[in-house]
Design a protein around this motif. Structure first.
Motif, short mmCIF file in Angstrom:
data_model
loop_
_atom_site.label_atom_id
_atom_site.label_comp_id
_atom_site.label_asym_id
_atom_site.label_seq_id
_atom_site.Cartn_x
_atom_site.Cartn_y
_atom_site.Cartn_z
N SER A 1 0.81 -1.21 0.00
CA SER A 1 0.00 0.00 0.00
C SER A 1 0.84 1.26 0.00
O SER A 1 2.00 1.25 0.46
CB SER A 1 -0.91 0.00 1.24
OG SER A 1 -1.59 1.23 1.39
N PRO B 1 -5.52 1.35 5.53
CA PRO B 1 -5.13 -0.05 5.32
C PRO B 1 -4.51 -0.67 6.57
O PRO B 1 -4.69 -1.86 6.84
CB PRO B 1 -4.11 0.02 4.18
CG PRO B 1 -4.38 1.32 3.50
CD PRO B 1 -4.81 2.24 4.59
N ILE C 1 -2.86 -1.08 -2.67
CA ILE C 1 -3.76 0.03 -2.37
C ILE C 1 -3.09 1.36 -2.72
O ILE C 1 -1.97 1.63 -2.27
CB ILE C 1 -4.16 0.02 -0.88
CG1 ILE C 1 -4.87 -1.29 -0.55
CG2 ILE C 1 -5.05 1.21 -0.54
CD1 ILE C 1 -5.12 -1.50 0.93
N TYR D 1 -4.04 5.53 -4.98
CA TYR D 1 -5.11 6.45 -5.38
C TYR D 1 -4.93 6.94 -6.82
O TYR D 1 -3.84 6.88 -7.39
CB TYR D 1 -5.17 7.66 -4.43
CG TYR D 1 -4.31 8.83 -4.87
CD1 TYR D 1 -4.89 9.94 -5.48
CD2 TYR D 1 -2.94 8.84 -4.67
CE1 TYR D 1 -4.12 11.02 -5.90
CE2 TYR D 1 -2.16 9.91 -5.06
CZ TYR D 1 -2.75 11.00 -5.68
OH TYR D 1 -1.98 12.06 -6.10
N LEU E 1 -12.53 2.24 -3.77
CA LEU E 1 -13.00 2.07 -2.40
C LEU E 1 -13.79 3.30 -1.92
O LEU E 1 -14.87 3.18 -1.38
CB LEU E 1 -11.82 1.84 -1.45
CG LEU E 1 -11.15 0.47 -1.51
CD1 LEU E 1 -9.84 0.48 -0.75
CD2 LEU E 1 -12.08 -0.60 -0.93
N TYR F 1 -8.09 -0.36 -4.72
CA TYR F 1 -7.12 -1.44 -4.63
C TYR F 1 -6.93 -2.10 -6.00
O TYR F 1 -7.84 -2.17 -6.82
CB TYR F 1 -7.52 -2.48 -3.57
CG TYR F 1 -8.81 -3.20 -3.84
CD1 TYR F 1 -8.84 -4.42 -4.51
CD2 TYR F 1 -10.02 -2.67 -3.40
CE1 TYR F 1 -10.02 -5.09 -4.75
CE2 TYR F 1 -11.23 -3.33 -3.63
CZ TYR F 1 -11.21 -4.54 -4.30
OH TYR F 1 -12.39 -5.21 -4.54
N ILE G 1 -10.58 -7.22 2.29
CA ILE G 1 -11.28 -6.17 1.54
C ILE G 1 -12.59 -5.81 2.23
O ILE G 1 -12.95 -4.64 2.34
CB ILE G 1 -11.53 -6.62 0.09
CG1 ILE G 1 -10.20 -6.73 -0.67
CG2 ILE G 1 -12.45 -5.64 -0.63
CD1 ILE G 1 -10.32 -7.35 -2.04
#
Length: 308
Positions: free
Chosen positions: A97, A103, A144, A146, A169, A275, A291
């Motif tokens: 991540s 997370p 994970i 963005y 998400l 993700y 998840i």
């Protein structure tokens, strides 16, 4: 190729040398070397590069190793499920991540709720390019990170080339994180211009650094004072004790709740956090459970924090 040959391949990669792997497996080096050559001949790729300093995985070898791990894991699961004589085996889950709080919080809750006998769980906070590579090569079950309007076209192309799919998400309004004693800490909102005189903190991205791979929105904007770090602990200390700032989702981690505030940024930009999964990998029950925990944590946080 055989399942045993794949186990040999994994052992060599983990130990970093054929001699060490042979010692751990109680077999001869020549047997291991033959196994590697047989796999290379059958697959038509070179798995390791050999030098005076030892061996390293080639790009093809790294990818093959990912498939080998997946096959061996599935074989172990099948044996545990259907063999009455089989001992309980460790359940594996690896998350990679960007440096976000949620997370970690979801991971802690996931681990606390797990009731199995044996397990091997891993959460790694790392650079954007390494997240993509970890999921691409099956080193991680889930990655994970963005997307924004600035980086989306570049990152989606990278995902497509790596045979990955991005699942959203939540969408967040970017927030400015500062220490509670920062001159701007009492503001209810901030603009980019308000930040000009203060140092900007960001996570370093190594040799693959580019504005598109930055973990913070608006990284492409020029700034005269910049400090890069590699972990959230250092970032938290900088925020709490100095007058710099960083840009993120607004979700504070547990270590940030004391001494650090999140202030909404006046912008139309949004952070779409989600993700990554590999298109050729079926997620395990553990991955699906994580998840689910992740979504529940976000849902609960959303109830008390309108920015999400």
């Amino acid at each position: 190729m055989t399942l045993q040959q794949l186990r040999y391949l994994i052992a060599i990669a983990q130990s970093g040398s054929i001699s060490s792997a042979a010692h751990d497996l109680y077999i001869s080096q020549s047997s291991l070397s033959i196994a590697v050559k047989d796999i290379e001949r059958e697959c038509g790729v070179q798995i390791f590069e050999r030098s005076s300093k030892g061996i390293t995985l080639t790009r093809d070898g790294n990818e093959l190793l990912g498939y080998a791990r997946q096959i061996v894991e599935q074989a172990d699961l099948m044996e545990a499920r259907y063999s009455k004589k089989a001992e309980p085996i460790s359940q594996h889950l690896t998350i990679t991540s960007q440096h976000y709080a949620f997370p970690v919080e979801a991971f802690l809750e996931f681990v606390a709720d797990y009731e199995g006998e044996g397990y091997c769980f891993s959460l790694r906070e790392t650079r954007t390019s390494e997240i993509i590579e970890d999921v691409r090569t099956f080193r991680a079950d889930i990655g994970i990170l963005y997307l924004s309007t600035f980086n989306e076209s570049v990152l989606r192309k990278a995902y497509e080339e790596a045979n990955l799919t991005f699942h959203e998400l939540f969408t967040a309004n970017p927030h400015i994180f500062v220490g509670e004693h920062h001159p701007l800490a009492g503001r209810t909102s901030l603009s980019i211009e308000d930040l000009d005189e203060y140092p900007r903190y960001s996570f370093e991205q190594g040799t693959n650094n580019s504005f598109f791979f930055a973990e913070e929105p608006f990284a492409e904007l020029p700034h005269s004072k910049r400090i890069t770090v590699s972990d959230r602990g250092t970032l938290s200390n900088l925020l709490a004790h100095h007058i710099g700032y960083t840009v993120s989702t607004g979700v504070l981690s547990s270590e940030m709740h004391s001494g650090i505030v999140a202030i909404p940024l006046k912008t139309d930009e949004r952070m779409v956090v989600g993700y990554l999964v590999h298109n050729e990998r079926q997620l395990s029950d553990l991955a699906l459970k994580y998840i689910e925990t992740l979504k529940l944590f976000i849902e609960e946080y959303n109830k008390g924090f309108a920015a999400l």
